[in-house]
Write a protein that holds these residues in place. Sequence first.
Motif, PDB file in Angstrom:
ATOM      1  N   PHE A   1      80.006  71.907  -6.527  1.00 39.82           N
ATOM      2  CA  PHE A   1      80.031  71.978  -5.055  1.00 39.82           C
ATOM      3  C   PHE A   1      81.446  72.261  -4.557  1.00 39.82           C
ATOM      4  CE2 PHE A   1      76.216  69.679  -6.149  1.00 39.82           C
ATOM      5  CZ  PHE A   1      75.288  70.108  -5.228  1.00 39.82           C
ATOM      6  N   ARG A   2      81.560  72.804  -3.338  1.00 40.28           N
ATOM      7  CA  ARG A   2      82.870  73.159  -2.795  1.00 40.28           C
ATOM      8  C   ARG A   2      83.294  72.265  -1.640  1.00 40.28           C
ATOM      9  NH1 ARG A   2      82.753  74.695  -6.891  1.00 40.28           N
ATOM     10  NH2 ARG A   2      82.529  76.795  -7.708  1.00 40.28           N
ATOM     11  N   ASN A   3      82.330  71.763  -0.831  1.00 41.71           N
ATOM     12  CA  ASN A   3      82.685  70.994   0.367  1.00 41.71           C
ATOM     13  C   ASN A   3      82.558  69.489   0.189  1.00 41.71           C
ATOM     14  OD1 ASN A   3      83.096  73.421   1.781  1.00 41.71           O
ATOM     15  ND2 ASN A   3      80.878  73.610   2.071  1.00 41.71           N
ATOM     16  N   ILE A   4      81.878  69.074  -0.854  1.00 41.90           N
ATOM     17  CA  ILE A   4      81.750  67.623  -1.089  1.00 41.90           C
ATOM     18  C   ILE A   4      82.376  67.295  -2.441  1.00 41.90           C
ATOM     19  CG2 ILE A   4      79.695  67.249   0.335  1.00 41.90           C
ATOM     20  CD1 ILE A   4      77.971  67.503  -2.174  1.00 41.90           C
ATOM     21  N   ASN A   5      82.830  66.029  -2.569  1.00 35.27           N
ATOM     22  CA  ASN A   5      83.388  65.634  -3.865  1.00 35.27           C
ATOM     23  C   ASN A   5      83.053  64.181  -4.159  1.00 35.27           C
ATOM     24  OD1 ASN A   5      85.474  63.853  -2.817  1.00 35.27           O
ATOM     25  ND2 ASN A   5      86.341  65.750  -1.975  1.00 35.27           N
ATOM     26  N   ALA A   6      83.391  63.754  -5.373  1.00 35.11           N
ATOM     27  CA  ALA A   6      82.972  62.426  -5.846  1.00 35.11           C
ATOM     28  C   ALA A   6      83.457  61.295  -4.943  1.00 35.11           C
ATOM     29  CB  ALA A   6      83.493  62.222  -7.259  1.00 35.11           C
ATOM     30  N   SER A   7      84.665  61.444  -4.371  1.00 31.07           N
ATOM     31  CA  SER A   7      85.214  60.337  -3.573  1.00 31.07           C
ATOM     32  C   SER A   7      84.397  60.132  -2.288  1.00 31.07           C
ATOM     33  CB  SER A   7      86.678  60.608  -3.227  1.00 31.07           C
ATOM     34  OG  SER A   7      86.733  61.683  -2.311  1.00 31.07           O
ATOM     35  N   MET A   8      83.589  61.119  -1.899  1.00 32.78           N
ATOM     36  CA  MET A   8      82.781  60.970  -0.683  1.00 32.78           C
ATOM     37  C   MET A   8      81.441  60.281  -0.970  1.00 32.78           C
ATOM     38  SD  MET A   8      83.510  64.885   0.414  1.00 32.78           S
ATOM     39  CE  MET A   8      82.876  65.051   2.041  1.00 32.78           C
ATOM     40  N   THR A   9      81.136  60.062  -2.237  1.00 35.04           N
ATOM     41  CA  THR A   9      79.820  59.489  -2.575  1.00 35.04           C
ATOM     42  C   THR A   9      79.915  57.974  -2.725  1.00 35.04           C
ATOM     43  OG1 THR A   9      80.152  59.652  -4.971  1.00 35.04           O
ATOM     44  CG2 THR A   9      79.216  61.575  -3.864  1.00 35.04           C
ATOM     45  N   LYS A  10      78.763  57.326  -2.538  1.00 30.78           N
ATOM     46  CA  LYS A  10      78.722  55.859  -2.673  1.00 30.78           C
ATOM     47  C   LYS A  10      77.399  55.501  -3.339  1.00 30.78           C
ATOM     48  CE  LYS A  10      79.390  51.898   0.411  1.00 30.78           C
ATOM     49  NZ  LYS A  10      80.641  51.480  -0.194  1.00 30.78           N
ATOM     50  N   VAL A  11      77.464  54.658  -4.373  1.00 31.42           N
ATOM     51  CA  VAL A  11      76.234  54.202  -5.036  1.00 31.42           C
ATOM     52  C   VAL A  11      76.227  52.675  -4.998  1.00 31.42           C
ATOM     53  CG1 VAL A  11      74.878  54.244  -7.170  1.00 31.42           C
ATOM     54  CG2 VAL A  11      76.321  56.203  -6.584  1.00 31.42           C
ATOM     55  N   CYS A  12      75.186  52.093  -4.387  1.00 29.85           N
ATOM     56  CA  CYS A  12      75.090  50.629  -4.297  1.00 29.85           C
ATOM     57  C   CYS A  12      73.838  50.163  -5.035  1.00 29.85           C
ATOM     58  CB  CYS A  12      74.939  50.167  -2.849  1.00 29.85           C
ATOM     59  SG  CYS A  12      76.250  50.682  -1.770  1.00 29.85           S
ATOM     60  N   LEU A  13      73.966  49.050  -5.711  1.00 25.48           N
ATOM     61  CA  LEU A  13      72.817  48.420  -6.360  1.00 25.48           C
ATOM     62  C   LEU A  13      72.653  47.038  -5.728  1.00 25.48           C
ATOM     63  CD1 LEU A  13      70.672  48.280  -8.633  1.00 25.48           C
ATOM     64  CD2 LEU A  13      72.460  47.478 -10.167  1.00 25.48           C
ATOM     65  N   VAL A  14      71.460  46.798  -5.169  1.00 27.50           N
ATOM     66  CA  VAL A  14      71.235  45.531  -4.460  1.00 27.50           C
ATOM     67  C   VAL A  14      70.378  44.610  -5.326  1.00 27.50           C
ATOM     68  CG1 VAL A  14      70.305  44.474  -2.368  1.00 27.50           C
ATOM     69  CG2 VAL A  14      71.242  46.802  -2.274  1.00 27.50           C
ATOM     70  N   GLU A  15      70.857  43.394  -5.543  1.00 32.77           N
ATOM     71  CA  GLU A  15      70.115  42.434  -6.355  1.00 32.77           C
ATOM     72  C   GLU A  15      70.022  41.106  -5.600  1.00 32.77           C
ATOM     73  OE1 GLU A  15      68.256  42.048  -9.189  1.00 32.77           O
ATOM     74  OE2 GLU A  15      68.280  39.937  -8.614  1.00 32.77           O
ATOM     75  N   GLY A  16      68.815  40.570  -5.510  1.00 30.33           N
ATOM     76  CA  GLY A  16      68.598  39.333  -4.750  1.00 30.33           C
ATOM     77  C   GLY A  16      69.162  38.088  -5.419  1.00 30.33           C
ATOM     78  N   GLU A  17      69.382  38.143  -6.725  1.00 30.93           N
ATOM     79  CA  GLU A  17      69.904  36.963  -7.433  1.00 30.93           C
ATOM     80  C   GLU A  17      71.402  37.142  -7.725  1.00 30.93           C
ATOM     81  OE1 GLU A  17      67.922  34.351  -8.042  1.00 30.93           O
ATOM     82  OE2 GLU A  17      66.182  35.387  -7.193  1.00 30.93           O
ATOM     83  N   ALA A  18      71.961  36.170  -8.482  1.00 27.86           N
ATOM     84  CA  ALA A  18      73.416  36.185  -8.710  1.00 27.86           C
ATOM     85  C   ALA A  18      73.814  37.056  -9.890  1.00 27.86           C
ATOM     86  CB  ALA A  18      73.907  34.769  -8.936  1.00 27.86           C
ATOM     87  N   ARG A  19      72.822  37.606 -10.625  1.00 26.16           N
ATOM     88  CA  ARG A  19      73.198  38.484 -11.738  1.00 26.16           C
ATOM     89  C   ARG A  19      72.132  39.551 -11.959  1.00 26.16           C
ATOM     90  NH1 ARG A  19      71.287  37.152 -17.067  1.00 26.16           N
ATOM     91  NH2 ARG A  19      69.910  35.351 -17.078  1.00 26.16           N
ATOM     92  N   LEU A  20      72.519  40.602 -12.688  1.00 27.67           N
ATOM     93  CA  LEU A  20      71.583  41.682 -13.006  1.00 27.67           C
ATOM     94  C   LEU A  20      70.735  41.264 -14.211  1.00 27.67           C
ATOM     95  CD1 LEU A  20      74.069  44.702 -12.876  1.00 27.67           C
ATOM     96  CD2 LEU A  20      72.537  43.906 -11.062  1.00 27.67           C
ATOM     97  N   LEU A  21      69.714  42.050 -14.521  1.00 27.18           N
ATOM     98  CA  LEU A  21      68.924  41.897 -15.756  1.00 27.18           C
ATOM     99  C   LEU A  21      68.607  40.427 -16.053  1.00 27.18           C
ATOM    100  CD1 LEU A  21      70.947  44.439 -17.975  1.00 27.18           C
ATOM    101  CD2 LEU A  21      68.804  44.874 -16.781  1.00 27.18           C
ATOM    102  N   LEU A  22      67.808  39.821 -15.181  1.00 29.79           N
ATOM    103  CA  LEU A  22      67.572  38.369 -15.269  1.00 29.79           C
ATOM    104  C   LEU A  22      66.975  37.917 -16.592  1.00 29.79           C
ATOM    105  CD1 LEU A  22      66.269  37.480 -11.695  1.00 29.79           C
ATOM    106  CD2 LEU A  22      68.484  36.937 -12.735  1.00 29.79           C
TER     107      LEU A  22
END
Length: 416
Positions: free
Chosen positions: A185-206
């Motif tokens: 891509f020419r107009n967008i780059n990695a620093s403009m992206t955001k990836v969030c993972l939402v977890e209801g508990e205090a840790r991943l992979l319960l």
Amino acid sequence: MRKKIVIIGGGFGGISAAQEFGDYEADITVIDKTNHHVFQPLLYQVATAALSPADIAAPIRGILNKQKNITVVMDEVISIDRGKREVITKSTKYLFDFLVIAIGSRHSYFGKDEWEKYAPGLKTLNDALFIREKILSSLETAEKMKDPDEVKKYLTFVIVGGGPTGVEMAGAIAEIVKITMMKDFRNINASMTKVCLVEGEARLLLSYPDDLSARAAKDLESLGVEIIFNQRVTDVNDEGVKVGDRFIKTNNIIWAAGNSVSPLLKSLNAELDMAGRVLVNPDLSLKDDPDIFIIGDAAYAKDKDGKMLAGIAPVAMQEGKYVAKIIMEGKDADLREPFKYFDKGTMATIGRAKAVCIIAGFKFTGFFGWLLWCIIHILFLISFRNRFKVMAEWAWYYLSFRHGIRLITGHPNKSK
Ligand SMILES: Cc1cc2nc3c(=O)[nH]c(=O)nc-3n(C[C@H](O)[C@H](O)[C@H](O)COP(=O)(O)OP(=O)(O)OC[C@H]3O[C@@H](n4cnc5c(N)ncnc54)[C@H](O)[C@@H]3O)c2cc1C
């Protein structure tokens, strides 16, 4: 007279049961609403453009074609009449002496079904293709937009649920949008992206040990994923997702937070748990009907310590084999050995070359964990053709860092 055995579902449980019957003298009918068996553990790779649908699926008819005692039917079962011993499909009815129900599960929105259109889940090939097109279309849309706020919305990705599917999706999406695809891509780059993972508990992979959960979180963070712990999603709409008190503006929400089973099971008039799974006897039969078995994700079965067995492929496969043996042995219900699950381990991958695994009590992480993950997934793919193709795709991706399957054929963002 030859027994009539009906198996509903050609997923992991149904196919394992059918194969275990071998050339057993009976009329066996396998009914599935699709014509293919899907290797669900690799669906996220279709959703993130690493593999194509045919790499992880195979026609059920082709898998079972050598077993002359088996007829495969593509049809949707809409109810089961226990009194008449009939399975009723959209187009006809099938009588049974023994019934094996292996219909899997769908995602659940905890009563907020209206969220599904903004936050698709991942269970079928169609789901995976839809998500793939959504991700690719968002990048295309962001590339041509001028308003920075809108660009941000299209370049923000929120994955809800920190189980294996959520962790694998978050890692793969981060890799796409932060590393592999941005150079095109020419107009967008990695620093403009955001990836969030939402977890209801205090840790991943319960279901994993604490140290592996922590390692998975660290590996995701090193890929640039923001993990939001101890927060639940309270709203989803076409502008984004509300997580606790925070609203995240996004066009890309992926749901990996819960499962429920098809309402079809209600027609059994049996006891169900909150997710709609059928409570089964230790031999996986219905509480008051020893010739009807429920296996895989649709069953609420317990291990020897009384803990519910997880909704994972090895459980469904071992249950399928066990039930077929029980039927072939023809023992009365009270003489049947209870089902015993043999736990070989569990694993989840994070991005291109990292994974967390626990196999026979031993823990593996990082690159070696990922190698094990690759080998085991290749071995369990159903056809030789798929094993070969997937190996070739992974080798190509590993060396070139480029995803090959980046086609958009539908238009998930068309209405925007
Ligand atoms: C994205 C994802 C990732 C996963 N990753 C892993 C992993 O890494 N490791 C692991 O062990 N497990 C994993 N799982 C879980 C695993 O895939 C399931 O536990 C397993 O598929 C359950 O097998 P099953 O036979 O119960 O159902 P399924 O394999 O889901 O098969 C159900 C079949 O029933 C058919 N069906 C449903 N309703 C009807 C109907 N009314 N009429 C006719 N046919 C019907 C469906 O078309 C389907 O073919 C994952 C699941 C998903 C969705």
